[in-house]
Design an enzyme around this catalytic site. Structure first.
Site, PDB file in Angstrom:
ATOM      1  N   HIS A  80     -11.567  -4.328  11.084  1.00 22.90           N
ATOM      2  CA  HIS A  80     -11.511  -3.596  12.361  1.00 22.90           C
ATOM      3  C   HIS A  80     -12.282  -4.376  13.430  1.00 22.90           C
ATOM      4  O   HIS A  80     -12.453  -3.898  14.538  1.00 22.90           O
ATOM      5  CB  HIS A  80     -12.174  -2.220  12.227  1.00 22.90           C
ATOM      6  CG  HIS A  80     -11.412  -1.228  11.404  1.00 22.90           C
ATOM      7  ND1 HIS A  80     -10.044  -1.103  11.445  1.00 22.90           N
ATOM      8  CD2 HIS A  80     -11.841  -0.271  10.528  1.00 22.90           C
ATOM      9  CE1 HIS A  80      -9.673  -0.129  10.623  1.00 22.90           C
ATOM     10  NE2 HIS A  80     -10.732   0.382  10.050  1.00 22.90           N
ATOM     11  N   TYR A 100       2.233   0.883  16.082  1.00 19.70           N
ATOM     12  CA  TYR A 100       2.625   1.907  15.097  1.00 19.70           C
ATOM     13  C   TYR A 100       3.982   2.521  15.469  1.00 19.70           C
ATOM     14  O   TYR A 100       4.860   2.686  14.620  1.00 19.70           O
ATOM     15  CB  TYR A 100       1.533   2.984  15.070  1.00 19.70           C
ATOM     16  CG  TYR A 100       1.710   4.064  14.037  1.00 19.70           C
ATOM     17  CD1 TYR A 100       1.167   3.922  12.757  1.00 19.70           C
ATOM     18  CD2 TYR A 100       2.378   5.254  14.339  1.00 19.70           C
ATOM     19  CE1 TYR A 100       1.303   4.927  11.806  1.00 19.70           C
ATOM     20  CE2 TYR A 100       2.510   6.260  13.394  1.00 19.70           C
ATOM     21  CZ  TYR A 100       1.980   6.098  12.133  1.00 19.70           C
ATOM     22  OH  TYR A 100       2.111   7.098  11.198  1.00 19.70           O
ATOM     23  N   THR A 151      -3.641   1.309   9.910  1.00 21.55           N
ATOM     24  CA  THR A 151      -4.255   0.329   9.007  1.00 21.55           C
ATOM     25  C   THR A 151      -3.719   0.461   7.583  1.00 21.55           C
ATOM     26  O   THR A 151      -3.307  -0.530   6.957  1.00 21.55           O
ATOM     27  CB  THR A 151      -5.789   0.561   8.966  1.00 21.55           C
ATOM     28  OG1 THR A 151      -6.252   0.826  10.279  1.00 21.55           O
ATOM     29  CG2 THR A 151      -6.509  -0.605   8.349  1.00 21.55           C
ATOM     30  N   ARG A 202      -2.185  12.078   6.908  1.00 21.86           N
ATOM     31  CA  ARG A 202      -2.161  13.374   7.594  1.00 21.86           C
ATOM     32  C   ARG A 202      -0.703  13.746   7.844  1.00 21.86           C
ATOM     33  O   ARG A 202      -0.033  14.268   6.983  1.00 21.86           O
ATOM     34  CB  ARG A 202      -2.992  13.289   8.887  1.00 21.86           C
ATOM     35  CG  ARG A 202      -3.310  14.637   9.531  1.00 21.86           C
ATOM     36  CD  ARG A 202      -4.068  14.481  10.848  1.00 21.86           C
ATOM     37  NE  ARG A 202      -3.235  13.903  11.882  1.00 21.86           N
ATOM     38  CZ  ARG A 202      -2.624  14.596  12.832  1.00 21.86           C
ATOM     39  NH1 ARG A 202      -2.779  15.908  12.906  1.00 21.86           N
ATOM     40  NH2 ARG A 202      -1.873  13.995  13.731  1.00 21.86           N
ATOM     41  N   SER A 226      -5.088   3.550  13.461  1.00 18.80           N
ATOM     42  CA  SER A 226      -3.882   3.131  14.183  1.00 18.80           C
ATOM     43  C   SER A 226      -2.735   2.725  13.277  1.00 18.80           C
ATOM     44  O   SER A 226      -1.742   2.185  13.769  1.00 18.80           O
ATOM     45  CB  SER A 226      -4.224   1.927  15.067  1.00 18.80           C
ATOM     46  OG  SER A 226      -5.213   2.253  15.976  1.00 18.80           O
ATOM     47  N   ARG A 240      -2.071   1.643  18.158  1.00 17.12           N
ATOM     48  CA  ARG A 240      -1.241   2.837  18.287  1.00 17.12           C
ATOM     49  C   ARG A 240      -1.501   3.481  19.636  1.00 17.12           C
ATOM     50  O   ARG A 240      -2.568   3.248  20.231  1.00 17.12           O
ATOM     51  CB  ARG A 240      -1.663   3.805  17.159  1.00 17.12           C
ATOM     52  CG  ARG A 240      -0.827   5.011  17.021  1.00 17.12           C
ATOM     53  CD  ARG A 240      -1.254   5.843  15.826  1.00 17.12           C
ATOM     54  NE  ARG A 240      -0.265   6.882  15.597  1.00 17.12           N
ATOM     55  CZ  ARG A 240      -0.352   7.818  14.684  1.00 17.12           C
ATOM     56  NH1 ARG A 240      -1.398   7.861  13.884  1.00 17.12           N
ATOM     57  NH2 ARG A 240       0.589   8.717  14.541  1.00 17.12           N
TER      58      ARG A 240
HETATM   59  S1  PPS Z   1      -7.950   4.297   8.906  1.00 16.16           S
HETATM   60  O1  PPS Z   1      -8.915   5.386   8.610  1.00 16.16           O
HETATM   61  O2  PPS Z   1      -8.437   3.475  10.041  1.00 16.16           O
HETATM   62  O3  PPS Z   1      -7.606   3.484   7.747  1.00 16.16           O
HETATM   63  O4  PPS Z   1      -6.639   5.085   9.391  1.00 16.16           O
HETATM   64  P1  PPS Z   1      -5.222   4.403   9.638  1.00 16.16           P
HETATM   65  O5  PPS Z   1      -4.562   4.148   8.354  1.00 16.16           O
HETATM   66  O6  PPS Z   1      -5.400   3.267  10.581  1.00 16.16           O
HETATM   67  O7  PPS Z   1      -4.415   5.517  10.439  1.00 16.16           O
HETATM   68  C1  PPS Z   1      -4.120   6.781   9.880  1.00 16.16           C
HETATM   69  C2  PPS Z   1      -2.809   7.277  10.443  1.00 16.16           C
HETATM   70  O8  PPS Z   1      -1.743   6.585   9.792  1.00 16.16           O
HETATM   71  C3  PPS Z   1      -0.975   7.534   9.034  1.00 16.16           C
HETATM   72  N1  PPS Z   1      -0.491   6.885   7.801  1.00 16.16           N
HETATM   73  C4  PPS Z   1       0.757   6.384   7.687  1.00 16.16           C
HETATM   74  N2  PPS Z   1       1.793   6.338   8.551  1.00 16.16           N
HETATM   75  C5  PPS Z   1       2.950   5.792   8.104  1.00 16.16           C
HETATM   76  N3  PPS Z   1       3.095   5.295   6.853  1.00 16.16           N
HETATM   77  C6  PPS Z   1       2.107   5.312   5.954  1.00 16.16           C
HETATM   78  N4  PPS Z   1       2.268   4.817   4.723  1.00 16.16           N
HETATM   79  C7  PPS Z   1       0.843   5.863   6.366  1.00 16.16           C
HETATM   80  N5  PPS Z   1      -0.345   6.052   5.754  1.00 16.16           N
HETATM   81  C8  PPS Z   1      -1.151   6.666   6.634  1.00 16.16           C
HETATM   82  C9  PPS Z   1      -1.945   8.683   8.795  1.00 16.16           C
HETATM   83  O9  PPS Z   1      -1.280   9.857   8.426  1.00 16.16           O
HETATM   84  C10 PPS Z   1      -2.596   8.757  10.186  1.00 16.16           C
HETATM   85  O10 PPS Z   1      -1.693   9.190  11.193  1.00 16.16           O
HETATM   86  P2  PPS Z   1      -1.486  10.724  11.635  1.00 16.16           P
HETATM   87  O11 PPS Z   1      -0.397  10.687  12.662  1.00 16.16           O
HETATM   88  O12 PPS Z   1      -2.776  11.200  12.200  1.00 16.16           O
HETATM   89  O13 PPS Z   1      -1.049  11.461  10.432  1.00 16.16           O
END
Ligand code: PPS
Length: 322
Positions: free
Chosen positions: A130, A218, A70, A284, A68, A152
């Site tokens: 979590h 998010y 993290t 991603r 979400s 999210r």
């Molecule tokens: S985890 O595995 O629980 O730690 O994953 P989490 O970080 O909660 O969520 C992953 C999604 O966050 C996107 N992501 C980011 N978004 C914005 N800024 C930064 N710096 C960032 N880093 C990771 C990641 O790409 C995943 O989202 P989606 O939309 O699937 O790409």
């Protein structure tokens, strides 16, 4: 005290074996423990942290439902809290370490050899989790330490779960089809699920104790990151000064933690982090509304109905498109 990661002939093992279980995503089984579905190693970490973790008033807990935001919130929180130690980007720890290394999960620390790791941590200590609010160690719930929670919209969260699981699964395991994953997700059968109860317990706590729990989404961070960086700093009791604002410290925190910057860092492109997961899979697309490229109309209707049923009356809602 140390735990090897293997199930041992001990009280926890007996307890875990006695719990209701269902097929997991990244693990063979998830177990129903204190009303949520957990992988077995996390249950051991939760039990030990409940028994042994002593929170300090200055601690910051970065809490989230998995997938979400993290990684982003860990990076932002680390950059905000430590901004005085690293006033230029040169040598900033976020350039050399993945956020999951800088802000370790409490339930992972307490699954491993936690005494050393805890006693060597710089203050203020930052921990990720979590774990749902009611299962956090009592000392976190009762001390003055702060909890920042991110979740999210459940559509994009599902897509990332499904993507992530298929990336990290052993080569020999079959792909998880979207249909099968979706069915389990809709029943709440997912690591740390049901997701609606996870969100709701932090949501309720943030309303009852706004100085204790800050609830973030998010999509809101995507909409106005500058506002939320300031909000987090204020919540943590370290607001940006006028001088900092003028000299661009807020922009610097935002840039350092941005998806584009982090995804491009050598340290995040190769190697593994927690649970041996390849770091590149934490990044991603980072778009709001990408789910529309994957969801069929029946899937959209089913999930919308679940959200309506589970969240109605709570005041919690999500933006699902940009
Ligand atoms: S985890 O595995 O629980 O730690 O994953 P989490 O970080 O909660 O969520 C992953 C999604 O966050 C996107 N992501 C980011 N978004 C914005 N800024 C930064 N710096 C960032 N880093 C990771 C990641 O790409 C995943 O989202 P989606 O939309 O699937 O790409």
């Amino acid at each position: 005290m140390a735990f090897t990661g293997e199930l041992q002939e001990n009280e926890e093992e007996k307890l875990i074996i006695s719990l209701p279980r269902e097929k997991g995503w990244a693990v063979p089984y998830v177990y129903l423990f204190q009303d949520f579905w957990y992988p077995s190693h996390a249950i051991q970490g939760v039990i030990n942290s409940q028994k042994y973790f002593q929170a300090k008033d200055g601690d910051v807990i970065v809490a989230s439902f998995p997938k979400s935001g993290t990684t982003w919130l860990k990076a932002l929180t680390f950059a905000i809290v430590n901004r005085q130690h690293f006033s230029s980007h040169k040598n900033h720890p976020l350039l050399a370490s993945n956020p999951h290394q800088l802000v370790p999960f409490l339930h992972h620390i307490f699954f491993g050899d936690f005494h050393d790791q805890i006693s060597n941590m710089a203050e203020p200590r930052l921990f990720g989790t979590h774990v749902p609010f009611p299962s956090l160690p009592k000392s976190i719930q009762e001390s003055n330490c702060k909890v920042i929670y991110i979740c999210r919209n459940p559509f994009d969260t599902f897509i990332y779960f499904w993507y992530f699981f298929n990336k990290i699964k052993p080569e020999t395991s079959p792909e998880l089809t979207m249909e099968e994953g979706f069915e389990r997700y809709c029943k709440g059968l997912i690591e740390f699920g049901p997701w609606w109860n996870h969100m709701l317990c932090y949501w309720k706590e943030s309303i009852d104790r706004p100085n204790k729990v800050l609830f973030l989404k998010y999509e809101d961070l995507k909409d106005d990151i500058s506002f939320h960086v300031k909000r987090v700093a204020e919540f943590l009791g370290c607001p940006f000064t006028q001088d900092e604002e003028i000299s661009g410290v807020i922009e610097s925190v935002i840039n350092l933690s941005s998806f584009e910057k982090m995804k491009d860092l050598e340290v995040n492109k190769s190697g593994t982090t927690v649970l041996n997961i390849e770091k590149k899979y934490f990044f991603r697309k980072a778009e709001v509304g990408d789910w529309v490229n994957y969801f069929s109309l029946p899937m959209r209707e089913t999930l919308s109905k679940i959200i309506e049923d589970k969240l109605s009356g709570s005041g919690l809602s999500f933006k699902t498109c940009p």
